[in-house]
Scaffold this motif. Structure first.
Motif, PDB file in Angstrom:
ATOM      1  N   VAL A 192      12.223  17.227  13.396  1.00  0.00           N
ATOM      2  CA  VAL A 192      11.252  16.109  14.233  1.00  0.00           C
ATOM      3  C   VAL A 192      11.075  15.610  13.205  1.00  0.00           C
ATOM      4  O   VAL A 192      10.157  14.320  13.023  1.00  0.00           O
ATOM      5  CB  VAL A 192      10.330  17.325  15.207  1.00  0.00           C
ATOM      6  N   GLU A 193      10.250  16.786  11.952  1.00  0.00           N
ATOM      7  CA  GLU A 193       8.818  16.734  11.588  1.00  0.00           C
ATOM      8  C   GLU A 193       9.383  15.972  10.203  1.00  0.00           C
ATOM      9  O   GLU A 193       8.835  14.344   9.810  1.00  0.00           O
ATOM     10  CB  GLU A 193       9.126  17.958  10.756  1.00  0.00           C
ATOM     11  N   SER A 194      10.684  15.877   9.448  1.00  0.00           N
ATOM     12  CA  SER A 194      10.782  15.047   8.290  1.00  0.00           C
ATOM     13  C   SER A 194      11.773  14.126   8.744  1.00  0.00           C
ATOM     14  O   SER A 194      11.949  12.744   8.289  1.00  0.00           O
ATOM     15  CB  SER A 194      11.951  15.730   7.656  1.00  0.00           C
ATOM     16  N   LEU A 195      12.541  13.014   9.827  1.00  0.00           N
ATOM     17  CA  LEU A 195      13.080  12.878  10.494  1.00  0.00           C
ATOM     18  C   LEU A 195      12.630  11.417  11.432  1.00  0.00           C
ATOM     19  O   LEU A 195      12.398  10.553  11.521  1.00  0.00           O
ATOM     20  CB  LEU A 195      14.509  13.040  10.729  1.00  0.00           C
ATOM     21  N   LEU A 196      11.884  12.380  12.527  1.00  0.00           N
ATOM     22  CA  LEU A 196      11.759  11.154  13.774  1.00  0.00           C
ATOM     23  C   LEU A 196      10.577  11.277  13.926  1.00  0.00           C
ATOM     24  O   LEU A 196      10.131   9.930  13.976  1.00  0.00           O
ATOM     25  CB  LEU A 196      12.903  12.941  15.212  1.00  0.00           C
ATOM     26  N   GLU A 197       9.408  12.317  13.613  1.00  0.00           N
ATOM     27  CA  GLU A 197       8.141  11.646  13.357  1.00  0.00           C
ATOM     28  C   GLU A 197       7.690  10.531  12.533  1.00  0.00           C
ATOM     29  O   GLU A 197       6.872   9.523  13.524  1.00  0.00           O
ATOM     30  CB  GLU A 197       7.194  12.549  13.543  1.00  0.00           C
ATOM     31  N   PRO A 198       8.479  10.551  11.752  1.00  0.00           N
ATOM     32  CA  PRO A 198       8.143   9.477  10.493  1.00  0.00           C
ATOM     33  C   PRO A 198       8.451   7.796  10.886  1.00  0.00           C
ATOM     34  O   PRO A 198       7.650   6.937  11.254  1.00  0.00           O
ATOM     35  CB  PRO A 198       8.512   9.280   9.056  1.00  0.00           C
ATOM     36  N   GLN A 199       9.703   8.053  12.282  1.00  0.00           N
ATOM     37  CA  GLN A 199      10.300   6.919  12.285  1.00  0.00           C
ATOM     38  C   GLN A 199       9.214   6.337  13.676  1.00  0.00           C
ATOM     39  O   GLN A 199       9.477   5.155  13.941  1.00  0.00           O
ATOM     40  CB  GLN A 199      11.710   7.066  13.133  1.00  0.00           C
ATOM     41  N   GLN A 207       6.462   6.913  13.787  1.00  0.00           N
ATOM     42  CA  GLN A 207       5.412   6.318  13.412  1.00  0.00           C
ATOM     43  C   GLN A 207       5.074   5.304  13.655  1.00  0.00           C
ATOM     44  O   GLN A 207       3.863   3.939  13.676  1.00  0.00           O
ATOM     45  CB  GLN A 207       4.336   7.472  12.801  1.00  0.00           C
ATOM     46  N   LEU A 208       6.583   4.134  12.814  1.00  0.00           N
ATOM     47  CA  LEU A 208       5.696   2.902  12.617  1.00  0.00           C
ATOM     48  C   LEU A 208       6.298   2.028  14.063  1.00  0.00           C
ATOM     49  O   LEU A 208       5.513   1.162  13.718  1.00  0.00           O
ATOM     50  CB  LEU A 208       7.540   2.730  12.093  1.00  0.00           C
ATOM     51  N   TYR A 209       6.703   3.276  14.657  1.00  0.00           N
ATOM     52  CA  TYR A 209       6.253   2.253  15.993  1.00  0.00           C
ATOM     53  C   TYR A 209       4.862   1.700  16.906  1.00  0.00           C
ATOM     54  O   TYR A 209       4.118   0.950  17.344  1.00  0.00           O
ATOM     55  CB  TYR A 209       7.082   2.662  17.681  1.00  0.00           C
ATOM     56  N   VAL A 210       3.974   3.192  16.462  1.00  0.00           N
ATOM     57  CA  VAL A 210       2.879   3.602  16.805  1.00  0.00           C
ATOM     58  C   VAL A 210       2.470   2.059  15.744  1.00  0.00           C
ATOM     59  O   VAL A 210       1.008   1.721  16.751  1.00  0.00           O
ATOM     60  CB  VAL A 210       2.396   5.147  16.155  1.00  0.00           C
ATOM     61  N   THR A 211       2.231   2.056  14.671  1.00  0.00           N
ATOM     62  CA  THR A 211       1.468   1.182  13.962  1.00  0.00           C
ATOM     63  C   THR A 211       1.604   0.072  13.833  1.00  0.00           C
ATOM     64  O   THR A 211       0.281  -0.831  14.488  1.00  0.00           O
ATOM     65  CB  THR A 211       2.132   1.406  12.269  1.00  0.00           C
ATOM     66  N   ARG A 212       3.337  -0.420  15.269  1.00  0.00           N
ATOM     67  CA  ARG A 212       3.421  -2.008  15.524  1.00  0.00           C
ATOM     68  C   ARG A 212       2.634  -1.791  16.750  1.00  0.00           C
ATOM     69  O   ARG A 212       2.008  -3.260  16.822  1.00  0.00           O
ATOM     70  CB  ARG A 212       4.335  -2.338  15.790  1.00  0.00           C
ATOM     71  N   LEU A 213       2.406  -1.004  18.102  1.00  0.00           N
ATOM     72  CA  LEU A 213       1.492  -0.926  19.134  1.00  0.00           C
ATOM     73  C   LEU A 213       0.258  -1.045  18.671  1.00  0.00           C
ATOM     74  O   LEU A 213      -0.830  -2.253  19.762  1.00  0.00           O
ATOM     75  CB  LEU A 213       1.837   0.034  19.232  1.00  0.00           C
ATOM     76  N   ARG A 214      -0.232  -0.260  17.726  1.00  0.00           N
ATOM     77  CA  ARG A 214      -1.757  -0.552  17.291  1.00  0.00           C
ATOM     78  C   ARG A 214      -1.944  -2.347  17.259  1.00  0.00           C
ATOM     79  O   ARG A 214      -3.234  -2.182  17.298  1.00  0.00           O
ATOM     80  CB  ARG A 214      -2.035   0.593  16.173  1.00  0.00           C
ATOM     81  N   ALA A 215      -1.237  -2.321  16.288  1.00  0.00           N
ATOM     82  CA  ALA A 215      -1.319  -3.642  16.043  1.00  0.00           C
ATOM     83  C   ALA A 215      -1.860  -4.865  16.917  1.00  0.00           C
ATOM     84  O   ALA A 215      -2.679  -6.135  17.243  1.00  0.00           O
ATOM     85  CB  ALA A 215      -0.509  -4.501  15.016  1.00  0.00           C
ATOM     86  N   GLY A 216      -0.780  -4.466  17.899  1.00  0.00           N
ATOM     87  CA  GLY A 216      -0.654  -5.162  19.451  1.00  0.00           C
ATOM     88  C   GLY A 216      -2.107  -5.241  19.655  1.00  0.00           C
ATOM     89  O   GLY A 216      -2.202  -5.677  20.797  1.00  0.00           O
ATOM     90  N   GLN A 217      -2.044  -3.959  19.996  1.00  0.00           N
ATOM     91  CA  GLN A 217      -3.808  -3.663  20.453  1.00  0.00           C
ATOM     92  C   GLN A 217      -5.004  -4.229  20.279  1.00  0.00           C
ATOM     93  O   GLN A 217      -5.836  -5.062  20.462  1.00  0.00           O
ATOM     94  CB  GLN A 217      -4.120  -2.247  20.241  1.00  0.00           C
ATOM     95  N   GLU A 218      -5.027  -4.527  18.549  1.00  0.00           N
ATOM     96  CA  GLU A 218      -6.322  -5.322  17.822  1.00  0.00           C
ATOM     97  C   GLU A 218      -5.740  -6.859  18.406  1.00  0.00           C
ATOM     98  O   GLU A 218      -6.792  -6.929  17.723  1.00  0.00           O
ATOM     99  CB  GLU A 218      -5.765  -5.310  16.258  1.00  0.00           C
ATOM    100  N   PRO A 238      -0.599   4.552  22.655  1.00  0.00           N
ATOM    101  CA  PRO A 238       0.344   4.657  21.587  1.00  0.00           C
ATOM    102  C   PRO A 238       1.637   5.152  21.685  1.00  0.00           C
ATOM    103  O   PRO A 238       2.399   5.068  21.174  1.00  0.00           O
ATOM    104  CB  PRO A 238      -0.219   3.917  20.443  1.00  0.00           C
ATOM    105  N   ARG A 239       1.293   6.831  20.783  1.00  0.00           N
ATOM    106  CA  ARG A 239       1.688   7.337  20.547  1.00  0.00           C
ATOM    107  C   ARG A 239       3.022   8.537  21.793  1.00  0.00           C
ATOM    108  O   ARG A 239       4.190   8.159  22.154  1.00  0.00           O
ATOM    109  CB  ARG A 239       1.649   8.906  20.353  1.00  0.00           C
ATOM    110  N   VAL A 240       1.917   7.504  23.016  1.00  0.00           N
ATOM    111  CA  VAL A 240       2.857   7.653  24.684  1.00  0.00           C
ATOM    112  C   VAL A 240       3.731   6.583  25.713  1.00  0.00           C
ATOM    113  O   VAL A 240       5.082   6.629  25.476  1.00  0.00           O
ATOM    114  CB  VAL A 240       2.072   8.200  25.371  1.00  0.00           C
TER     115      VAL A 240
END
Length: 209
Positions: free
Chosen positions: A137-144, A146-157, A167-169
């Motif tokens: 989870v820490e090394s492989l899944l969560e970093p991937q 977080q890419l979605y989180v970043t894009r969704l935050r841009a969508g909020q902006e 965004p994480r949910v």
């Protein structure tokens, strides 16, 4: 006479590690995780099994490291080509299009015969081995994710996603259906399904007038 050159041990180690990674992924795909052994990986890679034990405590650890190496190489290739993929989610200004592009790529990856069996093995082993699961989870899944989180935050902006959305949910509304269908093999995992997941999820996430 040409001067004597000392062998480059770091290059030799890199070659050995890559050979071990490729051997582990190939064997799990061919014979299954249960029948894959450290001895088999060593023989396939052309190294001694003590070489493997010097770097990894178990075959599960070898498999996880192989996935991390593969993800790093894919990210580097995506960055070099200027694409999104594993290196990031594109931001074209159209959130639905961007998410469909990435989820379609995820479908292709999950359906790829070269990686499907190793991915299933690592996922299952992470359930019964909490230490490995946490590393996965820490090394492989969560970093991937977080890419979605970043894009969704841009969508909020940009106003495409409601400001009150976590965004994480929201990420789990997008990726969990694909993982569920893939793990259980209930129905085919297709591009059309990925597109439908995005459409359904965005109906709940999008800003309303």
């Amino acid at each position: 006479m040409s001067p004597h050159r000392t062998p480059d041990s770091s290059r030799r180690s890199d070659r050995s590690r890559r050979a071990i990674h490729e051997a582990a992924l190939a064997l799990v795909g061919e014979v299954g995780y249960a029948r894959t052994t450290i001895e088999g990986i060593a023989a396939r890679a052309g190294v001694g099994k003590q070489t493997i034990y010097r770097w990894w405590p178990s075959k599960a650890a070898v498999l996880l490291d192989a996935f991390l190496d593969m993800a790093a190489r894919q990210a580097a290739e995506a960055d070099a080509s200027g694409g999104g993929g594993e290196g990031g989610i594109p931001d074209t200004g159209d959130l639905a299009t961007d998410l469909k592009l990435v989820l379609r790529a995820t479908v292709d990856e999950l359906n790829d015969p070269a990686t499907e069996a190793p991915t299933r093995a690592l996922t299952a082993e992470g359930v019964v081995d909490p230490v490995l699961g946490a590393q996965f989870v820490e090394s492989l899944l969560e970093p991937q994710l977080q890419l979605y989180v970043t894009r969704l935050r841009a969508g909020q902006e940009s106003g495409e996603v409601r400001a009150d959305v976590d965004p994480r949910v929201a990420v789990e509304l997008l990726v969990a259906p694909l993982a569920h269908r893939w793990l259980l093999r209930t129905l085919p995992l297709t591009h059309a399904y990925a597109d439908a997941v995005v459409d359904h999820a965005l109906r709940g996430l999008s800003a309303r007038g």
